[in-house]
Scaffold this motif. Sequence first.
Motif, PDB file in Angstrom:
ATOM      1  N   ALA A  59      -4.536   3.092  -5.653  1.00 56.58           N
ATOM      2  CA  ALA A  59      -4.237   2.726  -4.251  1.00 56.58           C
ATOM      3  C   ALA A  59      -2.758   2.651  -4.612  1.00 56.58           C
ATOM      4  CB  ALA A  59      -5.658   1.627  -3.647  1.00 56.58           C
ATOM      5  N   VAL A  60      -2.467   2.053  -5.710  1.00 55.12           N
ATOM      6  CA  VAL A  60      -1.314   1.474  -6.183  1.00 55.12           C
ATOM      7  C   VAL A  60       0.393   2.257  -6.186  1.00 55.12           C
ATOM      8  CG1 VAL A  60       0.908   0.898  -8.067  1.00 55.12           C
ATOM      9  CG2 VAL A  60      -1.709  -0.694  -7.389  1.00 55.12           C
ATOM     10  N   HIS A  61      -0.526   3.739  -5.845  1.00 53.85           N
ATOM     11  CA  HIS A  61       0.576   5.136  -6.563  1.00 53.85           C
ATOM     12  C   HIS A  61       0.553   6.113  -5.253  1.00 53.85           C
ATOM     13  CE1 HIS A  61       1.803   4.276 -11.001  1.00 53.85           C
ATOM     14  NE2 HIS A  61       0.157   3.830 -11.448  1.00 53.85           N
ATOM     15  N   GLY A  93       3.022  -1.594  -0.188  1.00 54.50           N
ATOM     16  CA  GLY A  93       3.080  -2.285  -0.320  1.00 54.50           C
ATOM     17  C   GLY A  93       1.938  -2.319  -1.662  1.00 54.50           C
ATOM     18  N   LEU A  94       1.845  -2.448  -2.404  1.00 49.26           N
ATOM     19  CA  LEU A  94       0.099  -2.072  -3.170  1.00 49.26           C
ATOM     20  C   LEU A  94      -0.484  -1.345  -2.878  1.00 49.26           C
ATOM     21  CD1 LEU A  94       1.172  -4.859  -5.712  1.00 49.26           C
ATOM     22  CD2 LEU A  94       2.369  -3.234  -5.988  1.00 49.26           C
ATOM     23  N   SER A  95      -0.475  -0.887  -1.934  1.00 51.75           N
ATOM     24  CA  SER A  95      -2.440  -0.066  -1.430  1.00 51.75           C
ATOM     25  C   SER A  95      -1.887   0.537  -0.028  1.00 51.75           C
ATOM     26  CB  SER A  95      -3.328  -0.527  -1.570  1.00 51.75           C
ATOM     27  OG  SER A  95      -4.728  -0.256  -1.228  1.00 51.75           O
ATOM     28  N   SER A 102     -12.542  -5.100  -6.897  1.00 52.63           N
ATOM     29  CA  SER A 102     -13.555  -5.242  -6.711  1.00 52.63           C
ATOM     30  C   SER A 102     -12.512  -4.526  -4.969  1.00 52.63           C
ATOM     31  CB  SER A 102     -14.124  -6.236  -6.208  1.00 52.63           C
ATOM     32  OG  SER A 102     -15.236  -6.548  -7.273  1.00 52.63           O
ATOM     33  N   ALA A 103     -12.082  -4.282  -4.780  1.00 52.46           N
ATOM     34  CA  ALA A 103     -11.162  -4.082  -2.865  1.00 52.46           C
ATOM     35  C   ALA A 103      -9.472  -3.285  -3.813  1.00 52.46           C
ATOM     36  CB  ALA A 103     -11.167  -5.485  -2.999  1.00 52.46           C
ATOM     37  N   ALA A 104      -9.900  -2.342  -3.252  1.00 56.18           N
ATOM     38  CA  ALA A 104      -8.462  -1.244  -3.333  1.00 56.18           C
ATOM     39  C   ALA A 104      -7.825  -0.850  -2.205  1.00 56.18           C
ATOM     40  CB  ALA A 104      -8.828   0.102  -4.587  1.00 56.18           C
ATOM     41  N   ARG A 145     -10.191  -6.314   5.310  1.00 55.54           N
ATOM     42  CA  ARG A 145     -10.694  -5.047   5.316  1.00 55.54           C
ATOM     43  C   ARG A 145     -12.827  -5.067   6.053  1.00 55.54           C
ATOM     44  NH1 ARG A 145     -13.319  -4.616  -0.093  1.00 55.54           N
ATOM     45  NH2 ARG A 145     -13.919  -6.076  -0.850  1.00 55.54           N
ATOM     46  N   PRO A 146     -12.925  -4.639   6.883  1.00 50.36           N
ATOM     47  CA  PRO A 146     -14.117  -4.633   7.419  1.00 50.36           C
ATOM     48  C   PRO A 146     -15.054  -3.596   6.315  1.00 50.36           C
ATOM     49  CG  PRO A 146     -12.404  -3.867   8.431  1.00 50.36           C
ATOM     50  CD  PRO A 146     -11.724  -5.208   8.042  1.00 50.36           C
ATOM     51  N   PRO A 147     -16.222  -3.502   6.179  1.00 48.08           N
ATOM     52  CA  PRO A 147     -17.072  -4.808   6.755  1.00 48.08           C
ATOM     53  C   PRO A 147     -17.247  -5.999   5.749  1.00 48.08           C
ATOM     54  CG  PRO A 147     -18.120  -2.642   6.081  1.00 48.08           C
ATOM     55  CD  PRO A 147     -16.730  -2.869   6.269  1.00 48.08           C
TER      56      PRO A 147
END
Length: 257
Positions: A52-54, A119-121, A184-186, A214-216
């Motif tokens: 996600a970061v890259h 940003g970062l994601s 737990s979340a990307a 970030r649903p759900p």
Amino acid sequence: MTDLVAQATDATMWSALRRHTQARIGLGRAGSALPTRHRLELQAAHAAARDAVHSPFDPDAVAAALTGVPTLRVRSAAPDRLTYLQRPDLGRRLDPADRARLPRGDRGAWDLVFVIADGLSSRAVHDHAAPVLRATAALLPGPGWRTAPVVLAEQARVALGDDIAHALGATMVVVLIGERPGMSAADSLGAYLTYRPEPGRTTDADRNCLSNIRPPLGLSHGDAAAKLAALMRRARELELTGVALKDESDEAAPLAP
């Protein structure tokens, strides 16, 4: 037998609790380590966070999701992803050439500008930014809100919105940005609202933040839009954002006498 019953009871309890949280609780152990299944899940989550970061930002995809909405594109002063990660200060400033290309406006030329920033994601931005923006704009109807073209920003930090709003002459800025991935979340999107931002002077205490869109599993697009629109209307009324502006959108209406 008593130990077996206790172990079975513990397993049932932890299983029930895990249904209500993404936290890694009650995973058990294999010798002195985590069970193999949970260790592999942890490694997969770490890989997803790194990806996600890259992962590169795709402004064309975001613009396509905003069909009919005018957009502008800018970059921060960070020339590449590695520099962006190593120099957060550069991500808070516009590239000088892009600043020169932005249409200049005096303070108050626009009531509002939306900035969609990687940003970062980037994954979070690709999945959630356009729906949140559209839902928020639908709750601010009429000519009372003069909204600037949406700015798509690469290699951006939250404070880049200050520079953009100042250049355009926007009174208020909303930055929709990919949040730092966790284990737990990307794909979590954040929304940052700032009234009368001043580059280099505005601090985090002057902003309001909605996190974990970030649903759900997190905040839904509709709920995020409702909270954001309520904060924006209140910010406009009080002429401020930050610690002095409270989110009252969840407060129950007072009972009739």
